[in-house]
Design a protein around this motif. Sequence first.
Motif, short mmCIF file in Angstrom:
data_model
loop_
_atom_site.label_atom_id
_atom_site.label_comp_id
_atom_site.label_asym_id
_atom_site.label_seq_id
_atom_site.Cartn_x
_atom_site.Cartn_y
_atom_site.Cartn_z
N LYS A 1 -25.36 -4.91 -5.91
CA LYS A 1 -22.52 -5.13 -5.86
C LYS A 1 -23.29 -5.60 -3.96
O LYS A 1 -23.74 -4.44 -3.53
N PRO A 2 -21.95 -6.22 -3.49
CA PRO A 2 -21.70 -5.99 -2.48
C PRO A 2 -21.35 -5.41 -1.55
O PRO A 2 -20.87 -4.15 -2.81
N GLY A 3 -20.66 -4.59 -0.53
CA GLY A 3 -19.88 -3.24 -0.63
C GLY A 3 -18.45 -3.40 -0.69
O GLY A 3 -17.71 -2.41 -0.92
N GLY A 4 -17.72 -5.19 -0.78
CA GLY A 4 -17.03 -4.72 -1.41
C GLY A 4 -16.12 -4.81 -0.12
O GLY A 4 -16.54 -5.01 0.87
N GLU A 5 -14.80 -5.16 -0.53
CA GLU A 5 -13.72 -5.55 0.36
C GLU A 5 -13.31 -4.05 1.61
O GLU A 5 -13.51 -4.19 2.37
N ASP A 6 -13.71 -2.96 0.83
CA ASP A 6 -13.59 -1.46 1.71
C ASP A 6 -14.76 -1.88 2.21
O ASP A 6 -14.62 -1.58 3.84
N GLY A 7 -15.61 -1.81 2.29
CA GLY A 7 -17.02 -2.34 2.56
C GLY A 7 -16.98 -2.67 4.47
O GLY A 7 -16.73 -2.42 5.71
N GLY A 8 -15.84 -4.13 4.02
CA GLY A 8 -16.02 -5.57 4.71
C GLY A 8 -15.31 -4.24 5.85
O GLY A 8 -15.67 -5.35 6.75
N ARG A 9 -14.19 -4.28 5.34
CA ARG A 9 -12.80 -3.97 6.54
C ARG A 9 -13.77 -3.11 7.14
O ARG A 9 -13.06 -3.15 8.79
N ARG A 10 -14.29 -1.89 6.73
CA ARG A 10 -14.69 -1.05 7.01
C ARG A 10 -16.25 -1.29 8.50
O ARG A 10 -16.00 -1.20 9.89
N LYS A 11 -16.38 -2.28 8.19
CA LYS A 11 -17.79 -2.77 9.13
C LYS A 11 -16.73 -3.75 10.21
O LYS A 11 -17.33 -3.67 11.62
N THR A 12 -15.69 -4.46 10.25
CA THR A 12 -15.14 -4.76 11.03
C THR A 12 -14.82 -4.08 11.57
O THR A 12 -14.34 -4.16 13.41
N GLN A 13 -13.81 -2.91 11.20
CA GLN A 13 -13.27 -1.87 11.87
C GLN A 13 -14.25 -1.45 13.02
O GLN A 13 -13.85 -0.99 14.02
N VAL A 14 -15.36 -0.92 13.02
CA VAL A 14 -16.66 -0.38 13.07
C VAL A 14 -17.21 -0.79 14.86
O VAL A 14 -17.03 -0.44 15.54
#
Length: 237
Positions: free
Chosen positions: A197-210
């Motif tokens: 499974k992909p990291g999901g929406e939360d994971g994508g947001r976290r990556k973008t923020q970092v």
Amino acid sequence: MRPSRTGFVASGRGSARPSRPGQLDPALSDQLSGGIDPQEINEMSHISAASLLDRVHHTQDPKIVERVLTLVDREGVDIIAELWSDADPDSLPGILWRLYMLRSWMRRDAEGISHLWRLGEPTDTAASAIAGVDPAPSAEDIARTADSILSGAFTGDFAVALERASAFCDVIARGMKASVRRAEGRQAPVGQTGQAKPGGEDGGRRKTQVLGSAASLNQTARDFLRGASLWRRSRLD
């Protein structure tokens, strides 16, 4: 132009040496809260930054150095931000603002930053030597480095302090990017179909923020380096 007392002023008592070089003039505080012309704020920002730096460069009193070092801690960030936060990064107030904010962040999140340093700089390199940090710093080491960089700007070679700050920002930015790669490399949860499974929406947001924070730090590092170059050419004011 306004006189230097408009910004950071001495107490006006006793000897000519100021007892509180980081004290904000109450009249200035009142003016800022009421709103004044942006051009006047710009003039105040340049005068106050130059006055503060010059004052500390001409003193050997460790108490004065300590008061300037903890200026944001004591006075709060709001009024100082009103003066310096909008200043161009190619200016003295703009660079001092970035140095103070770097110190505040380093001390506030010393544990997390020490982890990012270990990710971004796992072995001794030129950046380690320039910033003055070893490959495995503790939170206490990060806090001491924060004070050392800012105090060095006031008591030592200003350009060298900016180069240290630049090297530090670059390493932490690398650590942020490494943390994203590490997170992506971890095994994702497996669904009923047997597909990861992909990291999901939360994971994508976290990556973008970092990654956004890393890009911002890289830009700040470039600002510090340019500031060092301008200072050496007597063009940072």
